[in-house]
Design a protein around this motif. Structure first.
Motif, short mmCIF file in Angstrom:
data_model
loop_
_atom_site.label_atom_id
_atom_site.label_comp_id
_atom_site.label_asym_id
_atom_site.label_seq_id
_atom_site.Cartn_x
_atom_site.Cartn_y
_atom_site.Cartn_z
N GLU A 31 -21.99 -7.65 -9.04
CA GLU A 31 -20.95 -8.12 -8.11
C GLU A 31 -19.72 -7.23 -8.18
O GLU A 31 -19.14 -6.87 -7.14
N TRP A 32 -19.30 -6.86 -9.38
CA TRP A 32 -18.11 -6.01 -9.55
C TRP A 32 -18.31 -4.67 -8.85
O TRP A 32 -17.44 -4.19 -8.14
N ILE A 33 -19.48 -4.08 -9.03
CA ILE A 33 -19.75 -2.77 -8.42
C ILE A 33 -19.80 -2.88 -6.90
O ILE A 33 -19.18 -2.09 -6.18
N ARG A 34 -20.54 -3.86 -6.39
CA ARG A 34 -20.70 -3.98 -4.93
C ARG A 34 -19.38 -4.29 -4.23
O ARG A 34 -19.08 -3.71 -3.19
N THR A 35 -18.59 -5.21 -4.80
CA THR A 35 -17.35 -5.59 -4.12
C THR A 35 -16.30 -4.50 -4.15
O THR A 35 -15.48 -4.40 -3.24
N ARG A 36 -16.33 -3.64 -5.15
CA ARG A 36 -15.32 -2.60 -5.27
C ARG A 36 -15.74 -1.25 -4.70
O ARG A 36 -14.91 -0.42 -4.37
N THR A 37 -17.05 -1.03 -4.60
CA THR A 37 -17.52 0.28 -4.15
C THR A 37 -18.48 0.22 -2.98
O THR A 37 -18.63 1.20 -2.25
N GLY A 38 -19.20 -0.89 -2.82
CA GLY A 38 -20.24 -0.98 -1.80
C GLY A 38 -21.58 -0.41 -2.24
O GLY A 38 -22.53 -0.39 -1.46
N ILE A 39 -21.67 0.02 -3.48
CA ILE A 39 -22.89 0.66 -3.97
C ILE A 39 -23.82 -0.38 -4.58
O ILE A 39 -23.40 -1.23 -5.37
N GLU A 40 -25.10 -0.30 -4.23
CA GLU A 40 -26.12 -1.18 -4.79
C GLU A 40 -27.09 -0.42 -5.69
O GLU A 40 -27.61 -0.96 -6.66
N GLU A 41 -27.35 0.84 -5.36
CA GLU A 41 -28.23 1.68 -6.15
C GLU A 41 -27.91 3.14 -5.89
O GLU A 41 -27.21 3.47 -4.93
N ARG A 42 -28.42 4.00 -6.74
CA ARG A 42 -28.25 5.45 -6.58
C ARG A 42 -29.50 6.13 -7.12
O ARG A 42 -30.30 5.52 -7.83
N ARG A 43 -29.68 7.41 -6.76
CA ARG A 43 -30.87 8.17 -7.18
C ARG A 43 -30.51 9.14 -8.29
O ARG A 43 -29.43 9.77 -8.25
N LEU A 44 -31.43 9.32 -9.22
CA LEU A 44 -31.24 10.24 -10.33
C LEU A 44 -32.35 11.27 -10.37
O LEU A 44 -33.53 10.94 -10.27
N ALA A 45 -31.96 12.53 -10.52
CA ALA A 45 -32.93 13.61 -10.64
C ALA A 45 -33.67 13.50 -11.98
O ALA A 45 -33.15 12.98 -12.97
N ALA A 46 -34.89 14.01 -11.99
CA ALA A 46 -35.66 14.06 -13.24
C ALA A 46 -35.04 15.09 -14.17
O ALA A 46 -34.35 16.02 -13.73
N TRP A 149 -22.19 8.41 -19.07
CA TRP A 149 -22.87 7.14 -18.86
C TRP A 149 -22.35 6.03 -19.76
O TRP A 149 -22.89 4.91 -19.75
N GLU A 150 -21.28 6.31 -20.49
CA GLU A 150 -20.59 5.27 -21.26
C GLU A 150 -19.26 4.89 -20.62
O GLU A 150 -18.58 3.98 -21.09
N ASP A 151 -18.89 5.57 -19.55
CA ASP A 151 -17.63 5.31 -18.84
C ASP A 151 -17.93 4.46 -17.61
O ASP A 151 -18.38 4.95 -16.59
N ARG A 152 -17.64 3.17 -17.69
CA ARG A 152 -18.00 2.26 -16.60
C ARG A 152 -17.21 2.51 -15.33
O ARG A 152 -17.61 2.09 -14.25
N ASN A 153 -16.08 3.19 -15.44
CA ASN A 153 -15.26 3.45 -14.25
C ASN A 153 -15.83 4.55 -13.37
O ASN A 153 -15.53 4.60 -12.18
N THR A 154 -16.64 5.44 -13.95
CA THR A 154 -17.19 6.54 -13.16
C THR A 154 -18.71 6.51 -13.04
O THR A 154 -19.26 6.91 -12.02
N CYS A 155 -19.40 6.03 -14.06
CA CYS A 155 -20.87 6.15 -14.04
C CYS A 155 -21.50 5.30 -12.94
O CYS A 155 -22.62 5.59 -12.51
N VAL A 156 -20.80 4.28 -12.47
CA VAL A 156 -21.37 3.43 -11.41
C VAL A 156 -21.31 4.08 -10.04
O VAL A 156 -21.93 3.61 -9.09
#
Length: 327
Positions: A31-46, A149-156
């Motif tokens: 909820e925090w991520i969606r309401t503040r950024t609109g992001i639900e998922e992202r893609r990661l390279a292998a 990936w330990e920084d919740r303000n940017t990794c999301v």
């Protein structure tokens, strides 16, 4: 001569990282991520995929749409902040992959504004040099490689992806696909940057231990500056081109944050139905984001000849820019 967009292509990796996945990694929640950024998922390279590998798939798709082989390219411009190497350029790596032996190649770094900057550079080069018949512009990022990936303000916020555009000087009379551009910058590096890895602060055991090779961002300052810069550059561009906001088929903003996207649309007077958004699926893919949007529009049969597209971006540096396209 007339400058046309002949092909577009995009690629996002197969691995999906959802907000639920992030809940297990850092102190955050869906909820925090969606309401503040609109992001639900992202893609990661292998792990074995580099930026050029992502770019190569997007380039192949763009070349196929354009109907030309890589050997016919006269120049390759790659916008990225995550190159395969400090040098050689990622553009030169793509040149090798596609046998573009007659192309000159370089990378351009303007962070999230990179594709907008690169399209304008390509347009300018082609307008002043008639020998440049086909120019490839790429925006590609493996942002996951520079995310803490330990920084919740940017990794999301971030995801990986690539996009490509083939421009052709078709030698025919008629209007250009790229009508005009408005670029800008304000030297303010500490708001959004990676502190170490360059000549100012070379890599060392200390810089790695202190996690200085990852993105750092002052979120509130970035939000305010992004909205103001994107809106003002769009207004200046529309005024110079003599085009009204009501004529824009799609506003295609850099996909950084849904609240930024919505604020820009509202201040320009462009309704939600005419603002293209895919941040919920991919997050912020930096220089790739606008190109991915453009390719989705082109392949989704959502555009018709004569439609106006307004591309706008804001990135670290600080950089920003807007481009007006007639499809």
């Amino acid at each position: 001569m007339s400058l046309k967009i002949k092909g577009t292509g995009s690629y996002v990796p197969e691995q999906i990282l959802t907000n639920a996945d992030l809940e297990k990694m850092v102190e955050t929640n869906d909820e925090w991520i969606r309401t503040r950024t609109g992001i639900e998922e992202r893609r990661l390279a292998a792990p074995e995929q580099a930026t050029s590998d992502l770019a190569a798939i997007a380039v192949q798709r763009a070349l196929e749409m354009a109907g030309i082989p890589g050997s016919e390219l006269d120049a390759i411009i790659v916008a990225t902040i995550t190159p395969d190497h400090i040098f050689p350029s990622t553009a030169c790596i793509l040149q090798q992959k596609f046998g573009a032996v007659r192309a000159f190649c370089f990378d351009l770094e303007a962070a999230c504004s990179g594709l907008v900057y690169s399209l304008e550079v390509a347009r300018s080069l082609m307008k002043t040099n008639a020998a440049l018949k086909h120019v490839l512009v790429v925006g590609a990022e493996k942002i996951s490689s520079v995310v803490n990936w330990e920084d919740r303000n940017t990794c999301v916020l971030f995801g990986d992806g690539a996009a490509a555009v083939v421009l052709e000087n078709d030698g025919q009379e008629g209007g250009d696909s790229i009508i005009a551009a408005k670029l800008g910058a304000e030297g303010n590096p500490e708001i959004l940057h990676i502190p170490a890895g360059g000549s100012r602060n070379p890599a060392s055991a200390e810089s790695v231990a202190n996690k200085q090779h990852f993105i750092q961002m002052a979120g509130r300052d970035t939000f305010k500056l992004a909205v103001n810069a994107m809106v003002s550059s769009c207004r200046d561009l529309l005024d110079a081109a003599g085009v009204e906001a009501s004529q824009i088929r799609y506003l295609v903003p850099h996909q950084a944050n849904y609240r930024i996207i919505k604020a820009v649309g509202q201040r320009l007077g462009i309704g939600d139905d005419n603002v293209y958004v895919n941040i919920n699926r991919y997050g912020n893919t930096s220089a790739a984001s606008i190109g991915i949007c453009l390719d989705e529009l082109a392949r989704g049969q959502q555009l018709k000849p004569g439609d106006y597209l307004l591309l706008t971006a804001f990135g670290g540096g600080l950089t920003w820019g807007s481009i007006l396209i007639r499809w």
